[in-house]
Design a protein around this motif. Structure first.
Motif, short mmCIF file in Angstrom:
data_model
loop_
_atom_site.label_atom_id
_atom_site.label_comp_id
_atom_site.label_asym_id
_atom_site.label_seq_id
_atom_site.Cartn_x
_atom_site.Cartn_y
_atom_site.Cartn_z
N ARG A 91 0.85 -1.19 0.00
CA ARG A 91 0.00 0.00 0.00
C ARG A 91 0.88 1.24 0.00
O ARG A 91 2.05 1.20 0.44
CB ARG A 91 -0.91 0.03 1.23
N ALA A 92 0.31 2.36 -0.46
CA ALA A 92 1.04 3.63 -0.40
C ALA A 92 1.34 3.95 1.07
O ALA A 92 0.51 3.66 1.94
CB ALA A 92 0.19 4.73 -1.02
N PRO A 93 2.50 4.49 1.35
CA PRO A 93 3.52 4.96 0.42
C PRO A 93 4.62 3.95 0.12
O PRO A 93 5.64 4.28 -0.46
CB PRO A 93 4.12 6.16 1.16
N TYR A 94 4.43 2.68 0.51
CA TYR A 94 5.45 1.66 0.29
C TYR A 94 5.36 0.94 -1.05
O TYR A 94 6.31 0.29 -1.47
CB TYR A 94 5.37 0.59 1.39
N LEU A 95 4.22 1.02 -1.73
CA LEU A 95 3.97 0.17 -2.89
C LEU A 95 5.07 0.30 -3.94
O LEU A 95 5.60 -0.71 -4.42
CB LEU A 95 2.61 0.49 -3.50
N ARG A 96 5.42 1.53 -4.31
CA ARG A 96 6.43 1.71 -5.36
C ARG A 96 7.78 1.14 -4.92
O ARG A 96 8.50 0.54 -5.73
CB ARG A 96 6.55 3.19 -5.71
N ALA A 123 16.58 -3.53 1.80
CA ALA A 123 17.03 -3.30 3.17
C ALA A 123 16.79 -1.86 3.63
O ALA A 123 16.74 -1.60 4.83
CB ALA A 123 18.52 -3.64 3.29
N LEU A 124 16.64 -0.93 2.67
CA LEU A 124 16.55 0.49 3.02
C LEU A 124 15.16 1.08 2.84
O LEU A 124 14.94 2.25 3.14
CB LEU A 124 17.54 1.28 2.16
N ALA A 125 14.21 0.29 2.37
CA ALA A 125 12.91 0.84 1.98
C ALA A 125 11.93 1.00 3.13
O ALA A 125 10.94 1.70 2.99
CB ALA A 125 12.28 -0.05 0.90
N TYR A 126 12.21 0.37 4.29
CA TYR A 126 11.19 0.30 5.34
C TYR A 126 11.75 0.70 6.70
O TYR A 126 12.96 0.57 6.93
CB TYR A 126 10.63 -1.13 5.43
N PRO A 127 10.89 1.16 7.62
CA PRO A 127 11.32 1.35 9.00
C PRO A 127 11.61 0.01 9.67
O PRO A 127 11.25 -1.04 9.14
CB PRO A 127 10.13 2.06 9.65
N SER A 128 12.24 0.05 10.83
CA SER A 128 12.79 -1.16 11.44
C SER A 128 11.75 -2.24 11.68
O SER A 128 12.01 -3.42 11.45
CB SER A 128 13.48 -0.80 12.76
N LEU A 150 2.95 5.42 10.05
CA LEU A 150 2.66 4.30 10.94
C LEU A 150 2.71 4.69 12.41
O LEU A 150 2.32 3.93 13.27
CB LEU A 150 3.68 3.17 10.68
N THR A 151 3.24 5.88 12.71
CA THR A 151 3.42 6.24 14.10
C THR A 151 2.67 7.50 14.51
O THR A 151 2.53 7.77 15.70
CB THR A 151 4.93 6.47 14.39
N SER A 152 2.18 8.26 13.54
CA SER A 152 1.62 9.55 13.87
C SER A 152 0.28 9.83 13.26
O SER A 152 -0.10 10.97 13.05
CB SER A 152 2.61 10.66 13.44
N GLY A 153 -0.46 8.80 12.87
CA GLY A 153 -1.81 9.05 12.39
C GLY A 153 -1.96 8.94 10.91
O GLY A 153 -1.16 8.33 10.22
N PRO A 154 -3.02 9.56 10.34
CA PRO A 154 -3.37 9.40 8.95
C PRO A 154 -2.30 9.93 8.00
O PRO A 154 -1.53 10.81 8.34
CB PRO A 154 -4.68 10.21 8.81
N VAL A 155 -2.28 9.37 6.80
CA VAL A 155 -1.34 9.79 5.76
C VAL A 155 -1.95 10.92 4.97
O VAL A 155 -3.10 10.83 4.51
CB VAL A 155 -0.99 8.62 4.81
N THR A 156 -1.20 11.98 4.75
CA THR A 156 -1.71 13.10 3.96
C THR A 156 -1.46 12.86 2.48
O THR A 156 -0.66 11.99 2.09
CB THR A 156 -1.01 14.40 4.37
N ALA A 157 -2.06 13.68 1.65
CA ALA A 157 -1.86 13.55 0.20
C ALA A 157 -0.40 13.80 -0.17
O ALA A 157 0.17 13.14 -1.03
CB ALA A 157 -2.77 14.55 -0.52
N ASP A 158 0.25 14.78 0.51
CA ASP A 158 1.66 15.03 0.23
C ASP A 158 2.52 13.84 0.60
O ASP A 158 3.49 13.50 -0.10
CB ASP A 158 2.13 16.27 0.99
N GLN A 159 2.19 13.16 1.71
CA GLN A 159 2.97 11.99 2.12
C GLN A 159 2.83 10.84 1.12
O GLN A 159 3.78 10.13 0.84
CB GLN A 159 2.53 11.52 3.51
N LEU A 160 1.64 10.69 0.58
CA LEU A 160 1.43 9.61 -0.39
C LEU A 160 2.25 9.85 -1.65
O LEU A 160 2.62 8.90 -2.33
CB LEU A 160 -0.06 9.51 -0.75
N ARG A 161 2.50 11.10 -1.99
CA ARG A 161 3.29 11.39 -3.19
C ARG A 161 4.78 11.30 -2.93
O ARG A 161 5.58 11.35 -3.85
CB ARG A 161 2.94 12.80 -3.70
N ALA A 162 5.21 11.17 -1.68
CA ALA A 162 6.63 11.17 -1.34
C ALA A 162 7.31 9.90 -1.81
O ALA A 162 6.72 8.85 -1.85
CB ALA A 162 6.80 11.30 0.16
#
Length: 479
Positions: free
Chosen positions: A262-267, A386-391, A467-479
């Motif tokens: 799912r966004a923002p990890y899908l790409r 190895a670098l795409a995700y938080p721990s 994952l730690t601070s609530g809903p994803v904004t539109a700007d975050q999804l484009r990051a």
């Protein structure tokens, strides 16, 4: 003199510490013993390939049995990798690395003493479990000790891979001249057992758990201790918050797996998985058959073919250790693009000229393929994973990506002989050029690179913050 304070109270604070700290001499062991897992897996794979012919003759294996011996561990790893990655997230990276060496040691001891096909298959099943656990954790482990400025150094793993294969080929050459006959394969598996035991003992004695993983579990005192074991902070006092639970990271495995797609990890997930699939497929379809090419180019003897294959792999060492510098200059995604494009072109030219090219050209083309593969195309898939995700997701993400790597390897091993039967060797080589082309196209269309994450804190990564601070904004999804 005033002293600043580095307080370890989150994964973000550990990442900040990595970026401001200065490495201690002990950090070299994270590299040496961490990449030791890469060395072992490559060495063990080369040992099986080098000893396959005498093994087949000594045990009287049929062609189908040979196929099962060579591929069983890869098929086992396909199913085990996602679970191994999840276990690394749950129980720690170091514990899984140690368990992998234990499985590998048992696998090699059973294999070298095997007197039948059935016992040999049991050995390969255990070897598949070891492979899955090792690659599901080792690059994750190393990456979590690296500051952002050193992320591209993960590509060093490819150089270690070719050091291992070349070492095994030279060891095989030496053992062959001792006159051990068809039992040479037992000597080769025995040497694998020695390497596995040495790594098990040394990793247990020297390495510490990932401080990022410890912090993600709320084990702040241990995280601070592990961080200071590898880094020093002149003029700063390192303190730890009281240990406690961490909220926001307790999804079940099915939910965490869905998060990767799912966004923002899908790409990121698509890019890493396709890149690792493509590099494994082209390596096991073309690189796996280089010993056969060596038989043609360097003579029909076992010793000649072994030294010929070693000569090709030397360029893999050159390319593999240049990979970190190339990725630093080109960025990881850029290195993948150029590497896959070059491999596609080389395979087309190699296929077209295979039967008519002068000897020098026939040697040059596979050499260039190995060079561009090791230096540019191959390392990026693992590094991106190895670098795409938080721990708290990294082990699972690495496990899923390693599954795609294993599928690519199995596909290459099985597809090339079929294509060879349908199209001939030249046609099969040209057809395999489609694989690096797909890798190039994916890296061109998906414009994400971990080098774009300049902040020292994972909280600055929109994926981590989501994952730690609530809903994803539109700007975050484009990051």
């Amino acid at each position: 003199m005033s002293t600043s304070t580095l307080r370890i109270d989150s994964e973000a604070s550990v990442v900040h510490g990595l970026d401001i700290g200065r490495t201690r001499p002990a950090m070299k062991w994270v590299w040496i013993l961490g990449l030791g897992g890469v060395f072992f897996e490559a060495y063990a794979g080369a040992a099986l390939a080098s000893g396959l012919d005498p093994l087949t003759r000594e045990l009287g294996l049929s062609p189908v049995q040979v196929s099962l011996v060579t591929s069983t561990y890869m098929f086992v790893a396909i199913f085990v990798c996602p679970f191994a990655g999840g276990l690394a997230d749950k129980f720690g990276r170091l514990n899984i690395l140690l368990a992998a060496k234990a499985f590998a040691l048992v696998a090699m001891v059973i294999g070298l003493s095997a007197g039948s096909f059935e016992i040999l298959i049991l050995s390969r099943v255990l070897a598949g479990v070891a492979w899955a656990m090792d690659f599901g954790a080792l690059l994750t482990y190393i990456s979590e000790f690296l500051p952002a400025r050193h992320q591209s150094k993960l590509n060093r793993w490819q150089g270690m891979w070719y050091v291992a294969t070349t070492t095994n080929l030279l060891f095989t050459f030496g053992i062959y001249h001792l006159g051990v006959g068809t039992s040479i394969w037992r000597w080769l598996l025995g040497s694998c057992a020695v390497v596995a035991l040495a790594l098990l003992v040394s990793q247990r004695a020297v390495l510490v758990e990932s401080p990022r993983w410890l912090a993600s579990k709320g084990r702040y005192a241990q995280a601070a201790a592990a961080l200071q074991r590898m880094y020093e902070f002149p003029g700063a006092a390192v303190t730890a918050a009281p240990d406690g639970s961490v909220t926001g990271t307790t999804q079940h495995d099915a939910g965490r797996l869905a998060t990767l797609f799912r966004a923002p990890y899908l790409r990121r997930t698509v890019l890493a998985n396709v890149a690792w699939f493509a590099e494994a497929c082209q390596y096991y379809a073309i690189g796996w058959y280089l010993p056969i090419i060596a038989l043609t180019l360097f003579g029909e003897s076992f010793a000649g073919a072994t030294l010929g294959a070693a000569a090709f792999n030397v360029l893999g060492i050159v390319g593999g250790f240049a990979a970190a510098g190339l990725a630093s200059r080109l960025r990881i995604r850029g290195a993948i693009q150029i590497g896959f494009a070059a491999c596609a072109v080389i395979l087309v030219v190699f296929g077209l000229t295979l039967e008519s090219a002068p000897l020098a050209v026939a040697i040059l083309l596979p050499s260039l393929f190995i060079l561009f593969h090791a230096g540019l195309a191959a390392p990026g898939g693992a590094a991106l994973s190895a670098l795409a995700y938080p721990s708290h997701l990294r082990g699972l993400g690495m496990g899923v990506s390693t599954t795609f790597c294993n599928i690519g390897a199995a596909a290459g091993l099985f597809l090339f002989p079929l294509l060879q039967a349908w199209l001939g060797t030249s046609g099969a080589i040209m057809a395999m050029a489609a694989v690096p082309f797909v890798g190039f196209l994916t890296a061109t269309l998906i414009k994400w690179d971990p080098d774009r994450l300049k902040s020292p804190s994972p909280d600055a990564d929109p994926a981590f913050a989501a994952l730690t601070s609530g809903p994803v904004t539109a700007d975050q999804l484009r990051a």
